[in-house]
Design a protein around this motif. Structure first.
Motif, PDB file in Angstrom:
ATOM      1  N   LEU A 256       0.828  -1.194   0.000  1.00 49.42           N
ATOM      2  CA  LEU A 256       0.000   0.000   0.000  1.00 49.42           C
ATOM      3  C   LEU A 256       0.870   1.255   0.000  1.00 49.42           C
ATOM      4  CD1 LEU A 256      -2.613  -1.025   2.739  1.00 49.42           C
ATOM      5  CD2 LEU A 256      -2.809  -1.345   0.265  1.00 49.42           C
ATOM      6  N   PHE A 257       0.481   2.228  -0.813  1.00 52.61           N
ATOM      7  CA  PHE A 257       1.097   3.553  -0.808  1.00 52.61           C
ATOM      8  C   PHE A 257       0.105   4.498  -0.139  1.00 52.61           C
ATOM      9  CE2 PHE A 257       3.708   1.406  -3.749  1.00 52.61           C
ATOM     10  CZ  PHE A 257       4.870   2.134  -3.960  1.00 52.61           C
ATOM     11  N   ALA A 258       0.505   5.075   0.998  1.00 52.33           N
ATOM     12  CA  ALA A 258      -0.415   5.900   1.781  1.00 52.33           C
ATOM     13  C   ALA A 258       0.186   7.276   2.046  1.00 52.33           C
ATOM     14  CB  ALA A 258      -0.749   5.209   3.102  1.00 52.33           C
ATOM     15  N   TRP A 259      -0.711   8.229   2.276  1.00 51.30           N
ATOM     16  CA  TRP A 259      -0.325   9.599   2.651  1.00 51.30           C
ATOM     17  C   TRP A 259      -0.975   9.867   4.005  1.00 51.30           C
ATOM     18  CZ3 TRP A 259       1.908  13.378  -0.953  1.00 51.30           C
ATOM     19  CH2 TRP A 259       2.068  14.655  -0.425  1.00 51.30           C
ATOM     20  N   GLY A 260      -0.147  10.020   5.029  1.00 51.92           N
ATOM     21  CA  GLY A 260      -0.671  10.226   6.369  1.00 51.92           C
ATOM     22  C   GLY A 260      -0.118  11.464   7.028  1.00 51.92           C
ATOM     23  N   ASP A 261      -0.938  12.516   7.152  1.00 54.92           N
ATOM     24  CA  ASP A 261      -0.532  13.768   7.812  1.00 54.92           C
ATOM     25  C   ASP A 261       0.759  14.328   7.221  1.00 54.92           C
ATOM     26  OD1 ASP A 261      -2.734  13.672   9.575  1.00 54.92           O
ATOM     27  OD2 ASP A 261      -1.659  12.258  10.846  1.00 54.92           O
ATOM     28  N   GLY A 262       0.892  14.295   5.910  1.00 57.00           N
ATOM     29  CA  GLY A 262       2.068  14.844   5.259  1.00 57.00           C
ATOM     30  C   GLY A 262       3.215  13.870   5.086  1.00 57.00           C
TER      31      GLY A 262
END
Length: 396
Positions: A378-384
């Motif tokens: 998974l490629f995720a974006w979390g709080d920057g």
């Protein structure tokens, strides 16, 4: 004799004096007339000037009123356009439902249907479902069993954004799409270039003709698929290499409400798995439950739509993997993200909630989570932060 001489001299003198006095009186009358005429002209000029000032003020007020009415008409035009688009999508969905019910139920008019025709229809439906199942089962011999580990690759950009690789290409390029509304893609040669301190200087900048909305965009086989900013449900297919729009479509029923309650900026979340392109969205008529739509990425046509029992309430993201929807929930304040609903489009009976999978070693929220079928992670974006999650998988 002397008197005659005096009279002789006095008469011309008096005559000349009277003539001079007459000229003085005439000059005075002329001056008085001219003065009165100038006063009249000055009054008329003053009135004309006053009228002009009044006309100017009246024109300004009229201009303000016209501009205000035009602004109101523009707003009304936008509202009418939005209502028309909304009505069109509802009509399309209603027509789809009518066609479906018309094919599987008997008419209230008690029209007799030949048994052979009914059998033929049932056989065609079964064959269509079989073809769909065969198509979706291709390359899917495994299933998700949990989240193994995470790696924070970098921390750059806004709180919301999206980053990814293209699973349909052999190259190792990284794409960064910062923010929930933007029109600039940053393309990096590889993950090493992306993690460098001066990474933005080495990135190739690609400018889109239309900004995106939300963070639900994906890149697949050299094309960026994204929700066009300012539109209700228009999806753009953009060729990254030629920098041109290749195609576009309207996704029926989508765009009126957010796909996830905790990510209100994303109305349409696009996803890629082993079968290609999907759209994850919600509609007011489903009571907040998530809908998934299979899209042919080549023709930009809808192939099939499923209404799932998975709720968008307290959901922050979702992803597709092997025909299966995984919905990620969290708390509104940002805590531990958990997968609380799993829905397989080929085995809807076995839909289940609270499988007990959580994202490890991290508290916060995600603005996007996308599955890469090529790397099975998974490629995720979390709080920057740009994060990679490795997955536990098992054979079906």
């Amino acid at each position: 004799m002397v008197a005659l001489q005096v009279q002789f001299f006095l008469v011309p003198f008096l005559t000349s004096t009277l003539g001079a006095a007459q000229y003085v009186v005439q000059d005075a009358a002329l001056m008085n007339y001219m003065d009165r005429r100038f006063l009249s002209l000055e009054k008329r000029l003053e009135k004309c000037n006053q009228d002009i000032l009044e006309y100017v003020d009246e024109f300004r007020e009229f201009s303000k009123m016209v501009l205000s009415r035009l602004a109101g008409l523009d707003t009304y035009k936008a509202e009418v356009k939005s209502e028309v688009e909304n009505l069109q999508t509802r009509i399309e969905r209603a027509q789809r439902d009518i066609d479906y019910f018309g094919s599987v139920t008997d008419s209230n008019a008690c029209i007799e249907v030949h048994e052979d025709l009914v059998k033929q229809q049932l056989l065609e439906e079964a064959e269509e479902k079989k073809k769909l199942k065969l198509m979706l089962n291709a390359s899917c011999d495994h299933m998700l069993a949990g989240i193994k580990s995470l790696k924070i690759v970098k921390k750059t950009g806004d709180k919301r954004g999206s980053w990814m690789k293209d699973p349909g290409k052999k190259h190792t390029k990284i794409y960064l799409l910062n923010g929930s509304v933007n029109n600039i893609i940053l393309e990096f040669a590889n993950i090493m270039t992306f993690t460098e301190n001066n990474h933005t200087l080495k990135a190739r900048r690609v400018t889109l003709p239309f900004s995106w909305e939300g963070t639900g965009h994906v890149i697949y086989q050299g094309f960026l698929f994204y929700h066009k900013h300012g539109s209700l449900n228009e999806i753009i297919k953009f060729n990254i290499q030629s920098r041109k729009v290749s195609d576009q479509m309207l996704l029926p029923g989508a765009g009126r409400v957010p796909a996830y309650q905790l990510s209100p900026h994303t109305k349409i979340d696009l996803a890629i798995d082993e079968q290609g392109l999907w759209a994850i969205h919600a509609e007011p008529e489903t009571g907040g439950n998530i809908i998934i739509t299979k899209i042919n990425h080549r023709t930009m046509a809808v192939e099939h739509t499923w209404d799932t029992p998975c709720s968008s309430k307290d959901a922050e993201a979702a992803f597709m993997a092997c025909n299966t929807l995984y919905v990620v929930h969290n708390s509104p304040s940002g805590g531990i993200s958990r997968i609380r609903c799993v829905y397989n489009v080929l085995d809807a009976v076995n839909t289940y909630e609270n499988p007990g999978w959580h994202f490890p070693k991290r508290q916060g929220s995600h603005s996007t989570i996308h599955y890469n079928p090529k790397e099975k992670q998974l490629f995720a974006w979390g709080d920057g932060s740009q994060i990679v999650y490795k997955l536990h998988t098992k054979q079906k």
